[in-house]
Design a protein around this motif. Sequence first.
Motif, mmCIF file in Angstrom:
data_model
loop_
_atom_site.group_PDB
_atom_site.id
_atom_site.type_symbol
_atom_site.label_atom_id
_atom_site.label_comp_id
_atom_site.label_asym_id
_atom_site.label_seq_id
_atom_site.Cartn_x
_atom_site.Cartn_y
_atom_site.Cartn_z
ATOM 1 N N LYS A 244 0.831 -1.189 -0.041
ATOM 2 C CA LYS A 244 0.019 -0.184 -0.023
ATOM 3 C C LYS A 244 0.909 1.178 -0.166
ATOM 4 N N GLY A 245 1.946 1.244 -0.622
ATOM 5 C CA GLY A 245 2.831 2.275 -0.846
ATOM 6 C C GLY A 245 3.009 2.538 -2.227
ATOM 7 N N ILE A 246 3.754 3.459 -2.556
ATOM 8 C CA ILE A 246 4.301 3.884 -3.800
ATOM 9 C C ILE A 246 5.672 4.593 -3.814
ATOM 10 N N ASP A 247 6.448 4.403 -4.791
ATOM 11 C CA ASP A 247 7.820 4.712 -4.831
ATOM 12 C C ASP A 247 8.260 5.762 -6.083
ATOM 13 N N LEU A 248 8.064 7.092 -5.911
ATOM 14 C CA LEU A 248 8.520 7.752 -6.917
ATOM 15 C C LEU A 248 9.882 7.930 -7.284
ATOM 16 N N SER A 249 10.843 7.424 -6.259
ATOM 17 C CA SER A 249 12.025 7.594 -6.292
ATOM 18 C C SER A 249 12.916 6.118 -7.152
ATOM 19 N N ILE A 250 11.836 5.355 -7.446
ATOM 20 C CA ILE A 250 12.530 4.230 -8.077
ATOM 21 C C ILE A 250 13.405 4.509 -9.207
ATOM 22 N N GLY A 251 12.775 5.336 -10.084
ATOM 23 C CA GLY A 251 13.807 5.596 -11.359
ATOM 24 C C GLY A 251 15.171 6.367 -10.704
ATOM 25 N N PRO A 252 14.993 7.351 -10.019
ATOM 26 C CA PRO A 252 16.324 7.902 -9.398
ATOM 27 C C PRO A 252 17.220 6.996 -8.926
ATOM 28 N N ILE A 253 16.947 5.853 -8.018
ATOM 29 C CA ILE A 253 17.638 4.800 -7.619
ATOM 30 C C ILE A 253 18.502 4.077 -8.494
ATOM 31 N N MET A 254 17.767 4.058 -9.888
ATOM 32 C CA MET A 254 18.233 3.028 -10.808
ATOM 33 C C MET A 254 19.253 4.138 -11.463
ATOM 34 N N ALA A 255 18.891 5.254 -11.610
ATOM 35 C CA ALA A 255 19.927 5.928 -12.328
ATOM 36 C C ALA A 255 21.246 6.221 -11.499
ATOM 37 N N LEU A 256 21.009 6.352 -10.176
ATOM 38 C CA LEU A 256 22.268 6.590 -9.294
ATOM 39 C C LEU A 256 23.029 5.330 -9.301
ATOM 40 N N THR A 257 22.645 3.885 -9.174
ATOM 41 C CA THR A 257 22.983 2.786 -9.347
ATOM 42 C C THR A 257 23.625 2.618 -10.624
ATOM 43 N N ASN A 258 23.037 3.042 -11.618
ATOM 44 C CA ASN A 258 23.642 3.102 -12.952
ATOM 45 C C ASN A 258 24.770 3.506 -13.064
ATOM 46 N N CYS A 259 24.954 5.086 -12.462
ATOM 47 C CA CYS A 259 26.114 5.744 -12.422
ATOM 48 C C CYS A 259 27.415 5.080 -11.634
ATOM 49 N N ILE A 260 27.032 4.426 -10.839
ATOM 50 C CA ILE A 260 27.790 3.793 -9.792
ATOM 51 C C ILE A 260 28.387 2.773 -10.605
ATOM 52 N N ALA A 261 27.524 1.885 -11.206
ATOM 53 C CA ALA A 261 27.957 0.636 -11.867
ATOM 54 C C ALA A 261 28.991 1.150 -13.210
ATOM 55 N N SER A 262 28.860 2.297 -13.566
ATOM 56 C CA SER A 262 29.739 2.955 -14.513
ATOM 57 C C SER A 262 31.042 3.223 -14.170
ATOM 58 N N HIS A 263 31.344 3.432 -12.922
ATOM 59 C CA HIS A 263 32.593 3.449 -12.032
ATOM 60 C C HIS A 263 33.133 2.089 -11.521
ATOM 61 N N LEU A 264 32.310 1.324 -11.063
ATOM 62 C CA LEU A 264 32.820 0.076 -10.425
ATOM 63 C C LEU A 264 32.881 -1.264 -11.149
ATOM 64 N N VAL A 265 31.680 -1.354 -12.051
ATOM 65 C CA VAL A 265 31.686 -2.680 -12.501
ATOM 66 C C VAL A 265 32.513 -2.950 -13.912
ATOM 67 N N ASN A 266 33.626 -2.911 -13.730
ATOM 68 C CA ASN A 266 34.813 -2.987 -14.497
ATOM 69 C C ASN A 266 36.141 -3.571 -13.952
ATOM 70 N N GLY A 267 37.045 -3.778 -14.852
ATOM 71 C CA GLY A 267 38.123 -4.500 -14.384
ATOM 72 C C GLY A 267 38.281 -6.093 -14.144
ATOM 73 N N SER A 268 38.971 -6.555 -13.282
ATOM 74 C CA SER A 268 39.081 -7.963 -13.095
ATOM 75 C C SER A 268 37.850 -8.543 -12.581
ATOM 76 N N PRO A 269 37.775 -10.017 -12.939
ATOM 77 C CA PRO A 269 36.661 -10.424 -12.431
ATOM 78 C C PRO A 269 36.111 -10.185 -10.960
ATOM 79 N N THR A 270 37.135 -10.190 -10.079
ATOM 80 C CA THR A 270 36.788 -9.841 -8.689
ATOM 81 C C THR A 270 36.331 -8.469 -8.590
ATOM 82 N N GLU A 271 36.844 -7.682 -9.221
ATOM 83 C CA GLU A 271 36.436 -6.237 -9.353
ATOM 84 C C GLU A 271 35.055 -6.143 -9.878
#
Length: 322
Positions: free
Chosen positions: A64-91
């Motif tokens: 019984k809620g609503i989340d108007l921040s779900i898109g911004p959360i996606m954008a934030l995590t997408n931007c973080i991924a563009s910094h961190l999800v690269n390099g070695s398999p462990t990284e």
Amino acid sequence: MMASGIFKTHGRTLFAWGVFAILMGIFLSVHPRGATLGVFTTWSNQCAALALLAVGQTIVVLSKGIDLSIGPIMALTNCIASHLVNGSPTEVALGVVIVIATGAACGLINGLVVVVGKLQAIIATLATGAIFTGLALLVRPIPGGDISIGLSDAMTMDVFGVVPSAVLVMLGAVALWYPIRRHPIGRSIIAVGSSEAAAEASGLNVARAKIAAYTLGGVFAALGGLFIGFQTLSGDPSIGLTYTLNSIAAVVIGGTMLTGGAGSVVGSIAGALVLRTIGSLIFFIGLQPLAQPLFEGTVLLIAVSFGATRLLKIKNRMEVFQ
């Protein structure tokens, strides 16, 4: 009798999938390449991120809620991924964990603001969404960055030339939710959305259920942000608003009651597929791209009309069609 019982319980989900099937048939008939694996792969890649967000939004709406921040959360995590999800398999693996944890943390903040701060969800998440958008701009002021090409290929290509990977991603989202739904916390989320007073009288922890719903919504938003990164190999802080609105539209089209307590993640995924297929149809039949909101709005209006009719007929708010 059995067929009528199935339709009564799952009718709105079946309706959403029926609309999708019709639209998909039209889409394949007008596509120059027809029903090929390449066409299905491209189409499913366009659908997966919104489907993941729709699942997250559905869980919040069930409480019984609503989340108007779900898109911004996606954008934030997408931007973080563009910094961190690269390099070695462990990284790469560590980066993925950090991205998902960030989404969970954002969802947790939403839940705490709503529950502890006792603010209306629409106001609370509108405010936190603005904050998350600001953070996304700080992390990645302009689109760019780098994401593992190997992981991107694995998530956006096909498996053994048989099925698009994105289809498995969407099936995985369903597979992830159903064990949670059967867990006490999942049952509490649905019970709270159905009747908060009855849930509290039954001894359920209402606050924990609501916080859990928003946290799970944040997790699925982060998964959506990751998938956008796999498609573009970069981060973009400006993608949030459109995805927020479309996630709500997908939930409604899929048959989930915005009043909480009744709905289906499977239906919401169908709603996401409907919206994305409409967009693809507009492109291939040569209509102006600006016409897309008109068609999406028409579909949403029809879905809301069905929802209003259904709401008037519901006698037991504990009815849940999953």
